[in-house]
Design an enzyme around this catalytic site. Structure first.
Site, PDB file in Angstrom:
ATOM      1  CG  HIS A 202      -2.125  -0.758   1.174  1.00 17.71           C
ATOM      2  ND1 HIS A 202      -2.852  -1.131   2.293  1.00 17.71           N
ATOM      3  CD2 HIS A 202      -2.788  -1.260   0.100  1.00 17.71           C
ATOM      4  CE1 HIS A 202      -3.900  -1.821   1.903  1.00 17.71           C
ATOM      5  NE2 HIS A 202      -3.881  -1.930   0.595  1.00 17.71           N
TER       6      HIS A 202
ATOM      7  CG  HIS B 239      -1.493  -5.605   2.046  1.00 23.32           C
ATOM      8  ND1 HIS B 239      -2.385  -5.343   3.060  1.00 23.32           N
ATOM      9  CD2 HIS B 239      -0.632  -4.562   2.029  1.00 23.32           C
ATOM     10  CE1 HIS B 239      -2.084  -4.182   3.628  1.00 23.32           C
ATOM     11  NE2 HIS B 239      -1.030  -3.687   3.010  1.00 23.32           N
TER      12      HIS B 239
ATOM     13  CG  HIS C  18       2.663  -3.717   6.034  1.00 22.30           C
ATOM     14  ND1 HIS C  18       3.020  -2.426   6.393  1.00 22.30           N
ATOM     15  CD2 HIS C  18       1.379  -3.641   5.613  1.00 22.30           C
ATOM     16  CE1 HIS C  18       1.987  -1.623   6.227  1.00 22.30           C
ATOM     17  NE2 HIS C  18       0.974  -2.324   5.734  1.00 22.30           N
TER      18      HIS C  18
END
Lengths: 311, 311
Positions: free
Chosen positions: B242, B253, B251
């Site tokens: 993101h 997804h 991180h």
């Protein structure tokens, strides 16, 4: 008429047979975890002997402002799932009347009904430059999918009165028109398409620096036209191309943020501003790079990839 | 540690205070009829006196293949809504254990948490390299949003038993863990997060060739781990970052195609395979390019952009 049906059936509920009597699950046709819906093919004995196939659609109901408090008051039963810092996740078992499931029963259901709701498997494809030349381009050139309807729009032979804006330049011009998915009744799901006048630009793959003026016209004039007609500012719009597109004549999608229009997800949509930027920084960007997209089981292009590549 | 928490809370449910004791609805922050979710601001008396504001997120759970039959067998209670030809629509009142509601409680909730879930106008931002340096980076460095919960996971102080896979390398390793949004009961809405061990990588903007080994580990090992644990092949996965992320520790997804997970649309998601390809072809790609994303009215970062730029 609608009310009559309702009454008849309601009064009859007591005496008629339960619509799910003898229910037996045959297959899950489709399921949406996001929408909380599931489409089932089942057998019921309430239909006449020879036609008791049924399609049953279950959908969890949206929360209602006026009853949501009742779900949480008086220490409802909670099962702890996890606790971390200030975050706690639980499963709450609500009383049935506060948590109904909308149940649509189609019975007797024909083969057609059942097929209609059947889910297609989806696969990610990473299309290299070579894959495009060896698989996708021959597929596009061979396919008989007519885009006469596009030419009809460009030539004002159809939908002329629906056109919202036009730049008539044959090289760098386009037509802006509402998408069929949009009923034009509210701007919350506004959806327009810009179709370029120039023919032979199949998709993103064909775009070079030569097309920058066209792309910039679509971006700027499209935003202006939408502001003028619908009072929606450009900074509220998602402006993008599809790859793969559903038809191979260059077109650009305009949808409003906040409405997740089908086809706006990252595996299919390419923001027009990114496309322009990528071509400006590398004229060969879309010719040479590996493009990632998803294809459904029943799509002809997927079959070609499966024949020639290890999917 | 996490397991202790779990036991304490589970066993203690009788003796410790109920997390919703004295619940009082203050406002509906947001609601989605499509997703069957509702975001509430409430007061509970279970918190300490001076901090009993709570954000409560209710979400109807997706249907489960293995229990869906039980909903329909043995003539369940149906309220007729309408009947027309072969189509019948009913409201079904299921037994509570077959129709749980996922309930997330954030308590005590800060102003920031409450704002985060409030329905907001959305604006497109085109963040140049200079905008990042002048606006976004100072904002990130100034913001107080704690990511202690991330460090708890990386240090096994919380959720240790939820970890699906770990590569323990401090530079190129990561932890793969189910996202809070996924109840892990069906793979149709599978949602995992890979959190890198290395600290200080805030977002896409920080990525350089130095991070390619980490990114490739996440891509390849993440896919393998998901295939092993959930039997979902990598070609069924949408793997993305993101920008802007909701927290500034790198991180990735992992969601399944066909489930359009929130945050998977083109104005926020960046496919990991594209990120790797872009860095390989231009090491400065994410440092120098203009990145486009959407911000909600009340987000502090939008205010900064409005102060310093013409939005």
């Amino acid at each position: 008429m609608r009310r009559d049906n309702g009454n008849v059936s309601t009064n009859a509920e007591a005496n008629v047979q339960h619509p799910l009597t003898g229910f037996e699950l045959k297959a899950v046709l489709r399921e949406s975890a996001r929408d909380k819906t599931i489409f089932l093919h089942g057998k019921v004995s309430s239909g006449s002997e020879n036609c008791n196939d049924a399609v049953i659609i279950l959908e969890k109901t949206p929360f209602q402002m006026d009853t949501v408090s009742s779900l949480l008051k008086n220490d409802p039963e909670l099962k702890l799932q996890l606790k971390n810092d200030i975050y706690g996740v639980y499963h709450l078992s609500p009383s049935p009347e506060l948590n109904e499931i909308k149940t649509t029963v189609i019975c007797p259901a024909s083969e057609k009904h059942i097929k209609k709701y059947l889910q297609q498997e989806v696969y990610v494809i990473h299309e290299t430059e070579d894959d495009y030349k060896a698989i996708t381009l021959p597929y596009i050139e061979s396919q008989s999918f007519s885009i006469q309807w596009v030419y009809n729009i460009l030539e004002k032979k159809a939908e002329a009165e629906r056109i919202v804006y036009e730049n008539p330049d044959p090289t760098n011009g386009f037509v802006l028109i509402p998408d069929f998915k949009w009923n034009q009744k509210q701007v919350e799901d506004l959806y327009l398409i810009a179709i370029c006048h120039q023919r032979g630009i199949r998709s993103l793959r064909d775009l070079t620096v030569d097309h920058l003026p066209l792309l910039k016209n679509i971006l700027e004039e499209g935003k202006e036209a939408i502001l003028k007609r619908y009072s929606i500012h450009g900074n509220k719009l998602r402006i993008y191309l599809h790859y793969q597109p559903s038809y191979y004549h260059l077109h650009v999608h305009f949808t409003v943020l906040g409405h997740d229009a089908p086809g706006s997800s990252v595996e299919r949509a390419h923001l027009l501003c990114d496309v322009i930027q990528n071509i400006e920084s590398n004229p060969q960007y879309y010719k040479t790079r590996t493009l990632t997209f998803a294809l459904r089981e029943d799509e002809a292009l997927l079959k070609k990839f499966k024949e020639l590549r290890d999917i």
